[in-house]
Design a protein around this motif. Structure first.
Motif, PDB file in Angstrom:
ATOM      1  N   ALA A 387       0.827  -1.210   0.000  1.00  0.00           N
ATOM      2  CA  ALA A 387       0.000   0.000   0.000  1.00  0.00           C
ATOM      3  C   ALA A 387       0.858   1.256   0.000  1.00  0.00           C
ATOM      4  CB  ALA A 387      -0.933  -0.017   1.210  1.00  0.00           C
ATOM      5  N   THR A 388       1.976   1.197   0.711  1.00  0.00           N
ATOM      6  CA  THR A 388       2.881   2.355   0.740  1.00  0.00           C
ATOM      7  C   THR A 388       3.425   2.636  -0.656  1.00  0.00           C
ATOM      8  OG1 THR A 388       3.483   1.843   3.016  1.00  0.00           O
ATOM      9  CG2 THR A 388       4.970   3.277   1.796  1.00  0.00           C
ATOM     10  N   LEU A 389       3.685   1.568  -1.406  1.00  0.00           N
ATOM     11  CA  LEU A 389       4.201   1.719  -2.779  1.00  0.00           C
ATOM     12  C   LEU A 389       3.080   1.952  -3.795  1.00  0.00           C
ATOM     13  CD1 LEU A 389       6.852  -1.159  -2.690  1.00  0.00           C
ATOM     14  CD2 LEU A 389       7.276   1.297  -2.512  1.00  0.00           C
ATOM     15  N   LYS A 390       1.835   1.976  -3.353  1.00  0.00           N
ATOM     16  CA  LYS A 390       0.663   2.221  -4.203  1.00  0.00           C
ATOM     17  C   LYS A 390       0.495   1.145  -5.279  1.00  0.00           C
ATOM     18  CE  LYS A 390       0.767   7.242  -3.492  1.00  0.00           C
ATOM     19  NZ  LYS A 390       0.795   8.586  -4.136  1.00  0.00           N
ATOM     20  N   LEU A 391       0.861  -0.069  -4.901  1.00  0.00           N
ATOM     21  CA  LEU A 391       0.658  -1.209  -5.805  1.00  0.00           C
ATOM     22  C   LEU A 391      -0.684  -1.836  -5.448  1.00  0.00           C
ATOM     23  CD1 LEU A 391       4.276  -2.708  -5.691  1.00  0.00           C
ATOM     24  CD2 LEU A 391       3.282  -1.254  -7.466  1.00  0.00           C
ATOM     25  N   TYR A 392      -1.785  -1.166  -5.921  1.00  0.00           N
ATOM     26  CA  TYR A 392      -3.110  -1.561  -5.458  1.00  0.00           C
ATOM     27  C   TYR A 392      -3.544  -2.913  -6.012  1.00  0.00           C
ATOM     28  CZ  TYR A 392      -3.094   3.299  -4.057  1.00  0.00           C
ATOM     29  OH  TYR A 392      -2.759   4.474  -3.482  1.00  0.00           O
ATOM     30  N   LYS A 393      -3.137  -3.242  -7.260  1.00  0.00           N
ATOM     31  CA  LYS A 393      -3.484  -4.563  -7.791  1.00  0.00           C
ATOM     32  C   LYS A 393      -2.826  -5.662  -6.956  1.00  0.00           C
ATOM     33  CE  LYS A 393      -4.340  -3.180 -12.587  1.00  0.00           C
ATOM     34  NZ  LYS A 393      -3.988  -3.404 -14.004  1.00  0.00           N
ATOM     35  N   ASN A 394      -1.588  -5.379  -6.564  1.00  0.00           N
ATOM     36  CA  ASN A 394      -0.908  -6.377  -5.711  1.00  0.00           C
ATOM     37  C   ASN A 394      -1.557  -6.473  -4.339  1.00  0.00           C
ATOM     38  OD1 ASN A 394       0.879  -6.931  -7.743  1.00  0.00           O
ATOM     39  ND2 ASN A 394       2.479  -5.553  -6.985  1.00  0.00           N
ATOM     40  N   VAL A 395      -2.079  -5.318  -3.876  1.00  0.00           N
ATOM     41  CA  VAL A 395      -2.801  -5.347  -2.602  1.00  0.00           C
ATOM     42  C   VAL A 395      -4.038  -6.220  -2.725  1.00  0.00           C
ATOM     43  CG1 VAL A 395      -4.081  -3.959  -0.940  1.00  0.00           C
ATOM     44  CG2 VAL A 395      -1.887  -3.146  -1.832  1.00  0.00           C
ATOM     45  N   GLN A 396      -4.710  -6.126  -3.903  1.00  0.00           N
ATOM     46  CA  GLN A 396      -5.898  -6.953  -4.122  1.00  0.00           C
ATOM     47  C   GLN A 396      -5.523  -8.440  -4.124  1.00  0.00           C
ATOM     48  OE1 GLN A 396      -7.587  -5.506  -7.765  1.00  0.00           O
ATOM     49  NE2 GLN A 396      -8.348  -3.594  -6.851  1.00  0.00           N
ATOM     50  N   LYS A 397      -4.447  -8.758  -4.863  1.00  0.00           N
ATOM     51  CA  LYS A 397      -4.007 -10.155  -4.878  1.00  0.00           C
ATOM     52  C   LYS A 397      -3.636 -10.608  -3.461  1.00  0.00           C
ATOM     53  CE  LYS A 397      -2.124 -10.141  -9.589  1.00  0.00           C
ATOM     54  NZ  LYS A 397      -0.909 -10.344 -10.395  1.00  0.00           N
ATOM     55  N   MET A 398      -2.942  -9.715  -2.780  1.00  0.00           N
ATOM     56  CA  MET A 398      -2.520 -10.058  -1.426  1.00  0.00           C
ATOM     57  C   MET A 398      -3.717 -10.310  -0.532  1.00  0.00           C
ATOM     58  SD  MET A 398      -0.065 -10.572   0.625  1.00  0.00           S
ATOM     59  CE  MET A 398       0.104 -10.725   2.379  1.00  0.00           C
ATOM     60  N   SER A 399      -4.760  -9.513  -0.710  1.00  0.00           N
ATOM     61  CA  SER A 399      -5.965  -9.679   0.101  1.00  0.00           C
ATOM     62  C   SER A 399      -6.629 -11.027  -0.179  1.00  0.00           C
ATOM     63  CB  SER A 399      -6.935  -8.534  -0.173  1.00  0.00           C
ATOM     64  OG  SER A 399      -6.352  -7.297   0.164  1.00  0.00           O
ATOM     65  N   LEU A 400      -6.676 -11.412  -1.499  1.00  0.00           N
ATOM     66  CA  LEU A 400      -7.266 -12.707  -1.833  1.00  0.00           C
ATOM     67  C   LEU A 400      -6.463 -13.856  -1.218  1.00  0.00           C
ATOM     68  CD1 LEU A 400      -8.243 -12.091  -5.569  1.00  0.00           C
ATOM     69  CD2 LEU A 400      -9.780 -12.231  -3.597  1.00  0.00           C
ATOM     70  N   TYR A 401      -5.141 -13.738  -1.363  1.00  0.00           N
ATOM     71  CA  TYR A 401      -4.295 -14.784  -0.772  1.00  0.00           C
ATOM     72  C   TYR A 401      -4.468 -14.840   0.742  1.00  0.00           C
ATOM     73  CZ  TYR A 401      -1.924 -15.059  -5.279  1.00  0.00           C
ATOM     74  OH  TYR A 401      -1.630 -15.228  -6.601  1.00  0.00           O
ATOM     75  N   LEU A 402      -4.563 -13.647   1.349  1.00  0.00           N
ATOM     76  CA  LEU A 402      -4.726 -13.616   2.788  1.00  0.00           C
ATOM     77  C   LEU A 402      -6.087 -14.171   3.203  1.00  0.00           C
ATOM     78  CD1 LEU A 402      -3.256 -12.783   5.334  1.00  0.00           C
ATOM     79  CD2 LEU A 402      -4.274 -10.516   5.150  1.00  0.00           C
ATOM     80  N   ALA A 403      -7.107 -13.923   2.370  1.00  0.00           N
ATOM     81  CA  ALA A 403      -8.423 -14.480   2.660  1.00  0.00           C
ATOM     82  C   ALA A 403      -8.383 -16.005   2.623  1.00  0.00           C
ATOM     83  CB  ALA A 403      -9.448 -13.942   1.665  1.00  0.00           C
ATOM     84  N   ASP A 404      -7.693 -16.541   1.585  1.00  0.00           N
ATOM     85  CA  ASP A 404      -7.534 -18.009   1.542  1.00  0.00           C
ATOM     86  C   ASP A 404      -6.793 -18.512   2.781  1.00  0.00           C
ATOM     87  OD1 ASP A 404      -8.851 -18.168  -0.837  1.00  0.00           O
ATOM     88  OD2 ASP A 404      -7.025 -18.092  -2.059  1.00  0.00           O
ATOM     89  N   TYR A 405      -5.831 -17.692   3.226  1.00  0.00           N
ATOM     90  CA  TYR A 405      -5.095 -18.093   4.436  1.00  0.00           C
ATOM     91  C   TYR A 405      -6.032 -18.184   5.629  1.00  0.00           C
ATOM     92  CZ  TYR A 405      -2.249 -17.613   8.590  1.00  0.00           C
ATOM     93  OH  TYR A 405      -1.710 -17.799   9.823  1.00  0.00           O
ATOM     94  N   PHE A 406      -6.917 -17.173   5.778  1.00  0.00           N
ATOM     95  CA  PHE A 406      -7.865 -17.209   6.892  1.00  0.00           C
ATOM     96  C   PHE A 406      -8.820 -18.394   6.773  1.00  0.00           C
ATOM     97  CE2 PHE A 406      -6.890 -12.617   7.582  1.00  0.00           C
ATOM     98  CZ  PHE A 406      -6.485 -12.749   8.894  1.00  0.00           C
TER      99      PHE A 406
END
Length: 578
Positions: A387-406
């Motif tokens: 988010a600091t680097l403003k890589l919002y698409k990567n943030v979205q991917k990261m969120s999906l991966y994190l959701a799968d983790y949860f």
């Protein structure tokens, strides 16, 4: 169990209390008889040795000494020999006459090896047997001891032989004397009947042997400080061939001691009854004792041993052992009481075991939850950086991966997951890390069937993948590659291996030593809670059927091998969850 308090020991002790006095009395009689024989033989041999020393040795020495004194004072050639020079013909004539007389007289003294004449000024030594070279040490002794020669005979080593020598001064420069080889003095002792293995030897005042002997160094060491005891007694020496009885006495005119050695077995040949009884009575007592012990063992000891063995197996946790019914009323009651007690303990044990299982499951869940916050915090840190680097698409991917983790975390409320589910979770984790290090990280996963369906404790592999990235990746090196694959264990169909490897820095040698020795578990702190948890949970779940090996690749990187149990039926059922 204290053996001294056992019933078996007390019964056998009672038997020994009856038999031992009888055997002891027999041995006492036997030992006393042997002692009497030793005393008699020692006394007899001492008398013989004293007689031989006085009549055969000291008498020869005394007569030879008197003869030399007589010749020194009455032989005109000896008295006047020093008046002539060595080169003078008269000197040689007189010396020949002296030697000829010695040769005539030596027949009367058959123990004498040689008579000699010695002119000290010219160092001229002449012996009556003509073998001058043999007596080279004799001339040296006369030169060094002429002023101290007395009436006693002196022990002298001449070449390889020991002998007795004495000398008389016939004139200021002329000495006459006699040499006796010690082996010649032993000749009369051959008349003694010493039996097979017996021998006679001569030693000096210090106990050093002067003639051939079979005494060992240990026997001589024991003999030397006890020589005086031989005058009125005997010694028993331990030899390779067996004990030997030693008696002896010393000469009055020299420092030699004559030692007679007789094998003890020769002494006891006249005691056949005692020798046979020494074996028959103990053997008979042992047979009676053995028969009685066998009877007791069959009637009493065997049932008691079975009862004790059953008690020990109960202590070890084995409640399946039961005692057979015995014909004896008392032992039958003990067997039935034991069997009833084992049944009651088994029922009580089942209830306690069920409670322990519940506690163990609670502990497994607690350890499992300890890992989740660690990965969760790392994931939040990555999202923050993206988010600091403003890589919002990567943030979205990261969120999906994190959701799968949860989702995975929620599902791990159960104690086990399949290898395939664990690998899917690891892929989510690696994709998250690739978003953080897009040009520096890659991975390879190869989990073929049937290993992907094998059940394992949740989060058993992921901590090692995380540890490889955190500690093994070099920011300035080549692309960091994590490899995960599974394969069967050669020769074992009920276990398989999951290998986690990388091409990073590898384990430091100190850490490998700790992991190999087990000190890693003792020194584990908060920074290594993931690895500690995996090792502990696998131990709780599989015991010694599971193991973890840590090593470094021959080329580069670290390798972690997880050896796990494999149940084909469980793996077949787990495929539906992948």
């Amino acid at each position: 169990m204290n053996v001294l308090k056992s019933l078996q020991f007390k019964l056998i002790l009672g038997i020994f209390a009856v038999l031992l006095p009888l055997v002891a009395y027999h041995f006492y009689n036997n030992i006393y008889a042997i002692h009497v024989v030793r005393e008699k033989v020692a006394s007899s041999n001492n008398d013989l040795v004293n007689m031989f020393i006085q009549s055969k040795v000291d008498q020869v020495l005394e007569d030879t000494g008197k003869y030399l004194l007589t010749r020194a004072g009455s032989d005109p050639d000896l008295i006047s020999l020093n008046l002539y020079a060595f080169q003078d013909g008269e000197y040689q004539i007189r010396k020949v006459r002296i030697i000829n007389r010695f040769r005539d007289d030596v027949v009367l003294y058959n123990a004498i090896d040689t008579f000699f004449v010695y002119a000290k000024s010219s160092k001229d030594l002449t012996v009556n047997n003509g073998n001058y070279e043999r007596f080279g040490d004799l001339a040296a002794w006369l030169d060094g001891n002429g002023s101290r020669i007395g009436s006693r005979w002196t022990i002298l080593r001449n070449g390889d032989d020991y002998g007795l020598v004495t000398a008389v001064q016939a004139s200021p420069d002329i000495w006459i004397g006699a040499w006796i080889d010690l082996k010649q003095l032993l000749a009369p002792f051959q008349q003694l009947n010493l039996g097979g293995g017996g021998e006679v030897t001569i030693v000096n005042a210090e106990g050093d042997p002067l003639t051939a002997t079979s005494l060992t160094d240990e026997g001589l060491s024991y003999l030397r400080p006890r020589l005086d005891k031989l005058e009125n007694g005997y010694l028993l020496l331990d030899q390779k061939e067996g004990p030997m009885l030693a008696v002896g006495t010393k000469s009055k005119l020299s420092d030699i001691r004559v030692i007679v050695l007789v094998p003890e077995q020769n002494l006891l040949q006249k005691l056949p009854f005692f020798l046979r009884a020494a074996w028959i009575i103990p053997i008979g007592a042992a047979l009676v004792l053995s028969l009685y012990v066998l009877l007791l063992r069959r009637v009493l000891f065997t049932p008691l041993r079975d009862l004790i063995r059953g008690m020990r197996r109960i202590i070890q946790g084995d409640l399946s052992f039961r005692l057979a019914e015995d014909n004896t009323r008392e032992l039958s009651f003990l067997a039935s009481t034991y069997n009833n007690m084992a049944d009651q303990i088994k029922q009580l044990r089942i209830g306690i075991y069920e409670q322990e299982l519940l506690v163990k499951q609670a502990e497994l869940k607690h350890l499992q939850v300890q890992i989740n916050p660690h990965f969760y915090l790392n994931s939040l840190h990555i999202i923050y950086n993206l988010a600091t680097l403003k890589l919002y698409k990567n943030v979205q991917k990261m969120s999906l991966y994190l959701a799968d983790y949860f989702k995975f975390t929620i599902r791990t409320s159960r104690t086990h997951v399949t290898v395939g589910e664990e690998v899917k979770h690891i892929q989510n984790y690696l994709e998250i890390q690739k978003l953080r290090y897009p040009d520096m990280l890659d991975y390879e996963i190869d989990i073929p069937e049937p290993w992907s369906g094998a059940p394992i404790p949740a989060l058993s592999v992921q901590p090692f993948v995380e540890n490889a990235i955190v500690h093994g990746m070099n920011m300035e090196g080549d692309r960091f590659v994590v490899r995960i694959h599974a394969q069967g264990l050669p020769g074992e169909s009920d276990r398989f291996v999951i290998t986690v490897g990388d091409n990073g820095k590898g384990f430091p040698q100190e850490q490998l030593d700790k992991l190999a020795s087990g000190r890693y578990l003792e020194e584990a702190d908060g920074s290594h809670i993931g690895i500690w948890n995996v090792i502990h949970r696998l131990g709780l779940t599989f015991g010694d059927r599971a193991r973890i090996d840590f090593s470094n690749d021959e080329n580069q990187g670290a390798i972690v091998r997880l050896t796990l149990p494999f149940d084909p039926e469980a793996a077949e059922g787990g495929k539906h969850h992948v």
